[in-house]
Every structure is written in C-alpha cells, then in structure tokens.
Design an enzyme around this catalytic site. Structure first.
Site, PDB file in Angstrom:
ATOM      1  N   SER A   1      36.555 -18.333  29.358  1.00  0.00           N
ATOM      2  CA  SER A   1      37.385 -17.351  28.655  1.00  0.00           C
ATOM      3  C   SER A   1      37.113 -15.945  29.181  1.00  0.00           C
ATOM      4  O   SER A   1      35.958 -15.532  29.294  1.00  0.00           O
ATOM      5  CB  SER A   1      37.094 -17.391  27.149  1.00  0.00           C
TER       6      SER A   1
ATOM      7  N   GLU B   1      27.594 -21.005  17.355  1.00  0.00           N
ATOM      8  CA  GLU B   1      29.006 -20.809  17.646  1.00  0.00           C
ATOM      9  C   GLU B   1      29.871 -21.617  16.683  1.00  0.00           C
ATOM     10  O   GLU B   1      30.814 -21.103  16.097  1.00  0.00           O
ATOM     11  CB  GLU B   1      29.285 -21.227  19.096  1.00  0.00           C
TER      12      GLU B   1
HETATM   13  C1  LIG Z   1      40.995 -21.795  24.776  1.00  0.00           C
HETATM   14  C2  LIG Z   1      39.765 -22.418  25.385  1.00  0.00           C
HETATM   15  C3  LIG Z   1      38.686 -21.623  25.719  1.00  0.00           C
HETATM   16  C4  LIG Z   1      37.546 -22.173  26.321  1.00  0.00           C
HETATM   17  N1  LIG Z   1      36.545 -21.323  26.700  1.00  0.00           N
HETATM   18  C5  LIG Z   1      35.474 -21.832  27.353  1.00  0.00           C
HETATM   19  C6  LIG Z   1      34.468 -20.945  27.853  1.00  0.00           C
HETATM   20  O1  LIG Z   1      34.551 -19.722  27.697  1.00  0.00           O
HETATM   21  N2  LIG Z   1      33.424 -21.472  28.547  1.00  0.00           N
HETATM   22  C7  LIG Z   1      33.299 -22.818  28.746  1.00  0.00           C
HETATM   23  O2  LIG Z   1      32.302 -23.219  29.352  1.00  0.00           O
HETATM   24  N3  LIG Z   1      34.233 -23.690  28.285  1.00  0.00           N
HETATM   25  C8  LIG Z   1      35.325 -23.217  27.605  1.00  0.00           C
HETATM   26  N4  LIG Z   1      36.309 -24.083  27.157  1.00  0.00           N
HETATM   27  C9  LIG Z   1      36.192 -25.507  27.463  1.00  0.00           C
HETATM   28  C10 LIG Z   1      35.965 -26.399  26.265  1.00  0.00           C
HETATM   29  O3  LIG Z   1      34.656 -26.289  25.785  1.00  0.00           O
HETATM   30  C11 LIG Z   1      36.322 -27.825  26.713  1.00  0.00           C
HETATM   31  O4  LIG Z   1      37.723 -27.844  26.963  1.00  0.00           O
HETATM   32  C12 LIG Z   1      35.981 -28.874  25.667  1.00  0.00           C
HETATM   33  O5  LIG Z   1      34.593 -28.999  25.506  1.00  0.00           O
HETATM   34  C13 LIG Z   1      36.601 -30.256  26.015  1.00  0.00           C
HETATM   35  O6  LIG Z   1      36.268 -30.635  27.306  1.00  0.00           O
HETATM   36  P1  LIG Z   1      37.402 -31.124  28.335  1.00  0.00           P
HETATM   37  O7  LIG Z   1      38.481 -30.072  28.343  1.00  0.00           O
HETATM   38  O8  LIG Z   1      36.730 -31.456  29.607  1.00  0.00           O
HETATM   39  O9  LIG Z   1      38.050 -32.407  27.695  1.00  0.00           O
HETATM   40  P2  LIG Z   1      37.412 -33.928  27.640  1.00  0.00           P
HETATM   41  O10 LIG Z   1      35.971 -33.807  27.394  1.00  0.00           O
HETATM   42  O11 LIG Z   1      37.859 -34.561  28.931  1.00  0.00           O
HETATM   43  O12 LIG Z   1      38.162 -34.498  26.440  1.00  0.00           O
HETATM   44  C14 LIG Z   1      39.505 -34.992  26.457  1.00  0.00           C
HETATM   45  C15 LIG Z   1      39.777 -35.701  25.132  1.00  0.00           C
HETATM   46  O13 LIG Z   1      38.920 -36.855  25.004  1.00  0.00           O
HETATM   47  C16 LIG Z   1      38.160 -36.775  23.804  1.00  0.00           C
HETATM   48  N5  LIG Z   1      36.822 -37.331  24.009  1.00  0.00           N
HETATM   49  C17 LIG Z   1      36.020 -37.109  25.071  1.00  0.00           C
HETATM   50  N6  LIG Z   1      34.839 -37.751  24.905  1.00  0.00           N
HETATM   51  C18 LIG Z   1      34.915 -38.393  23.705  1.00  0.00           C
HETATM   52  C19 LIG Z   1      34.020 -39.200  22.954  1.00  0.00           C
HETATM   53  N7  LIG Z   1      32.808 -39.500  23.401  1.00  0.00           N
HETATM   54  N8  LIG Z   1      34.432 -39.677  21.752  1.00  0.00           N
HETATM   55  C20 LIG Z   1      35.661 -39.368  21.255  1.00  0.00           C
HETATM   56  N9  LIG Z   1      36.557 -38.603  21.928  1.00  0.00           N
HETATM   57  C21 LIG Z   1      36.194 -38.110  23.130  1.00  0.00           C
HETATM   58  C22 LIG Z   1      38.082 -35.299  23.505  1.00  0.00           C
HETATM   59  O14 LIG Z   1      37.783 -35.042  22.155  1.00  0.00           O
HETATM   60  C23 LIG Z   1      39.482 -34.829  23.904  1.00  0.00           C
HETATM   61  O15 LIG Z   1      40.411 -35.091  22.898  1.00  0.00           O
HETATM   62  C24 LIG Z   1      37.468 -23.563  26.558  1.00  0.00           C
HETATM   63  C25 LIG Z   1      38.553 -24.379  26.199  1.00  0.00           C
HETATM   64  C26 LIG Z   1      39.694 -23.818  25.644  1.00  0.00           C
HETATM   65  C27 LIG Z   1      40.841 -24.724  25.299  1.00  0.00           C
END
Ligand SMILES: Cc1cc2nc3c(=O)[nH]c(=O)nc-3n(C[C@H](O)[C@H](O)[C@H](O)COP(=O)(O)OP(=O)(O)OC[C@H]3O[C@@H](n4cnc5c(N)ncnc54)[C@H](O)[C@@H]3O)c2cc1C
Length: 388
Positions: free
Chosen positions: A160, A250
């Site tokens: 972000s 957080e």
């Molecule tokens: C607006 C925004 C701001 C952000 N800012 C930051 C930031 O400043 N710094 C940073 O480091 N990150 C940031 N993020 C990243 C955020 O932390 C991740 O998007 C989040 O942790 C999900 O990871 P992913 O996108 O890789 O999705 P995935 O981990 O690939 O997940 C995809 C889907 O699968 C589900 N899923 C995955 N594993 C499991 C499980 N074991 N059991 C059940 N369901 C599961 C998830 O819940 C989700 O619905 C930001 C994201 C957004 C949208």
C-alpha cells in the site's frame, strides 16, 4: 469494567477536541492514493506532529504524549468525529513502531521513530509476495550475508502506498527452506526481518492498477539490495516470531479503531433523517443496524482496552475484530449508497462511493477473513483443524 472516565481523561478529550477544531482542514484533502494527496497528507502528519498529536501513545522522547490506551481511544474518537484526514503513516505507526518498541535497539528507535512521527519518512509493509499472501511463511525473497550486512532479492507485492513512500519493512528468507524433513524443515524458520529504503540501488517500484485508477499501490522488485546490519530487527532468523507478535495490533485495534465507524454511522443516521423514506422500513432497519453495530464495536473495543490497561494481551481474539469491522464496513457503505440512490456517487464529494470501493478490500487485507475464521474456529472455539 468501569465505564466512567476520570477528570484527567475528560480533560485530555477536551484538549484533543479543541486542537482538532482549530486544525482539521475545512475541505477534505485529495485522496492519499495520488501523488498530490500523498504530499498533502504527509504535510498533515507534520502539522499533527508539531503539537504531538501524530503518535499520542508514544513516549515523549519520540514525539508522543505518553498517554495510555484509554486516552489513545479517546483521541481516535475525537479525530474521526472531527473529520480528520486518513493517516498516510499508518503502516509505520501501527505495525513497525510497535515492533521496534518490543524488538528494536535503542539506536533504531532513536533513528527511526521521530521522522516516522513527523511524516518525514513514510513506511510501507513489504510482506506479501505473488505466491505468498495467506501462506506468508512460504515466501521466497532472500537475504544473503555480505560484509557488514545483507543483500536482499526477490519480489514483494500489494504494498500500500509504495509508489510514493520512502522506506519499507519486510521478511526475507536468510536460511534455505528444505521441505521433506532434513535441515531447516519448517518454512517459518530462518526468516529475517529488516528495513530498507525504496530509493536504494536495486529497488524497482512498479504501481499496480487499481479499480479506481489511483496509482499509489505497488509491487517491489529487489535485486541484490544492500541492507546494513543496523537495519535488521531482532536476531537474524527470528523474523517470523517478531512479525507475528505485531499482527494482532493491526487486526485487533489499531487499523480500524471504532471512532471511524461511530463517525460514519452518525453520518448515515443524519442522512436517513434528511433523505430517508419513513415507509421504507427495511432500509430503516439497516440504518439502525449500522448505528447499533458501531456502538457494539465501540463497547467491545473499550472492553479490550480495559483488559490491556489491566496488563492482559489479546491474541486470537483480534481475529474477531477483523472479521467484524471488515464486514460491517461493507454493509455500512451499501446502506448509505442504497439510501442516497443515484446521488450516492456524488454525495459528500463521492466519499461514500470511494469508501464503498475501498471497503470491498477489507475482507482481504490484514489477513483474509477465511484465514481469520480458521483462527477463530481452531484457537478460540477449539474446533479440530480443517483439511488443508
Ligand atoms: C487493499 C489491499 C492492501 C494491501 N496492502 C498490503 C501491504 O501494504 N503490504 C503487504 O505486504 N500486503 C498487503 N496486502 C496483501 C494482503 O495481505 C493479501 O492480499 C492477503 O493476505 C491475501 O493473500 P493473497 O492475495 O496472496 O491471496 P491468497 O492467499 O492466494 O488467497 C486467495 C483466497 O484463498 C483463500 N485461502 C487461502 N488459504 C486458505 C486457507 N488455508 N484456508 C481457507 N481459505 C484460504 C483466501 O482466504 C482467499 O479468499 C494488501 C491487500 C489489499 C487487497
């Protein structure tokens, strides 16, 4: 739990209210996701800091007022009630600073915290990677030992505000992960937590397109970026434990303090009074639910604050907060947009429409709600682990 405030607490609240009444900009600042808005919000952090309001709970030596959690919550309530701008420095203040208080050195605190408090240095969180979001421990970016420090390489994503910020804090693999039983078999072992500048040699910051077209969100490409030993937080290899000890902050309290929702729910109720159709009882009930939800969250947070004040900590319970506020935020904005109809796109300068788009990300960032529900099921309810 005692719901009465002391005279000293009420005096603090009045002092905060008076200061905010004299300083909050009359017109909303441009979005902090744009270059112009980022600069305006950075300047606002400086104005807050000049009178020690940017980090009220920090010790005075770092720019705070050294107040306890009760006064911090009071300040947050007053801040949102006064319509204070979004806080561009929140990742640093809410995530890195508590980590440095617990695990940093005196030198790191003295060097990093004052410019963070004033908005001179704005920090981003560089944790997520393209294939390591929920399963963060599988991250692949590396930190390699070199003379006097480390060389970091890899890719971070979803940072972000990284397009305009100054420095980042993140986790890197400093010992190889060998799956299959031998050597360092646990993925969360051998990670190192460190800080680095976004303008260093070897760093490329590339904005990621957002639904609303704002350019601040970015991914980071790191190619042998030198990080001196003084910028490692805690012991090398201990990064996971250090990072996890601050995620509760957080999810649990600092990211979405209830003042924000109380102020938004009050605004919604005012709009219902001005525009609502009394015959539309279904919508009236949703407005009432929004008002009740904000108060419930406020009371729940005050209960947690009392527990903190009594020396307790919150752990897995912070996942309850995270699921609640993220789902509440979407429902609140949907209700406002339904109430305002076509005008919702423009009402309050488009604030409800912009807030709605952002609220949709709430169940994803700070740990997805699916993951939070797993934590609640396993650690709070004692249910058996799901098949993963
Ligand atoms: C607006 C925004 C701001 C952000 N800012 C930051 C930031 O400043 N710094 C940073 O480091 N990150 C940031 N993020 C990243 C955020 O932390 C991740 O998007 C989040 O942790 C999900 O990871 P992913 O996108 O890789 O999705 P995935 O981990 O690939 O997940 C995809 C889907 O699968 C589900 N899923 C995955 N594993 C499991 C499980 N074991 N059991 C059940 N369901 C599961 C998830 O819940 C989700 O619905 C930001 C994201 C957004 C949208």
């Amino acid at each position: 739990m005692d719901l009465d405030f002391t005279a000293g607490e009420e005096e603090f609240r009045q002092r905060a209210r008076d200061w905010l009444a004299g300083h909050v900009p009359a017109e909303p600042l441009p979005s902090l996701e744009t270059r112009e808005g980022f600069a305006a919000h950075r300047a606002w952090e400086g104005e807050l800091a000049a009178d020690r309001w940017s980090v009220v709970s920090w010790p005075e030596e770092y720019g705070g007022q050294g107040v306890d959690i009760v006064k911090w919550l009071m300040f947050e309530e007053e801040y949102f009630a006064a319509g204070g701008p979004g806080r561009v420095s929140q990742n640093g203040i809410n995530l890195l600073a508590p980590t440095l208080f617990d695990f940093g050195t005196d030198e790191q605190r003295a060097r990093v915290l004052p410019p963070m408090a004033s908005g001179e240095v704005i920090w981003v969180q560089a944790w997520s990677e393209p294939e390591s979001g929920s399963d963060l421990a599988s991250l692949r970016s590396t930190a390699r030992r070199t003379s006097g420090g480390w060389l970091i390489s890899g890719q971070k994503t979803w940072s972000s505000r990284a397009a305009f910020a100054d420095r980042a804090f993140g986790l890197f693999r400093s010992e190889p992960y060998e799956s299959g039983g031998t050597g360092n078999a646990k993925p969360h072992r051998g990670l190192t937590y460190l800080m680095f500048p976004l303008d260093a040699d070897g760093v490329t910051v590339r904005p990621i397109g957002r639904l609303d077209g704002k350019p601040a969100f970015a991914e980071l490409f790191l190619d042998d970026v030198f990080v001196p030993d003084e910028d490692v937080i805690g012991e090398p290899g201990q990064g996971w434990r250090i990072a996890m000890s601050t995620t509760g902050n957080e999810r649990g309290l600092t990211l979405r303090s209830p003042g924000r929702f109380v102020a938004s729910a009050d605004r919604l109720v005012r709009q219902w009074r001005a525009h609502g159709d009394p015959a539309d009882t279904a919508l009236r009930d949703r407005v009432a639910d929004a008002a009740i939800g904000a108060r419930a969250y406020q009371l729940f947070t005050w209960a947690n604050a009392s527990r903190f004040a009594a020396g307790e900590t919150i752990g897995a319970e912070s996942s309850l907060n995270k699921v609640f506020w993220s789902e509440y935020d979407i429902a609140l904005h949907e209700t406002a947009l339904d109430l305002l109809g076509a005008e919702g796109e423009l009402a309050d300068g488009g604030e409800w429409a912009e807030g709605y788009v952002f609220s949709l990300a709430g169940p994803i960032y700070a740990g997805t709600n699916e993951i939070q529900r797993d934590i609640i099921a396993e650690r709070l309810l004692g249910l058996p682990k799901g098949r993963r």
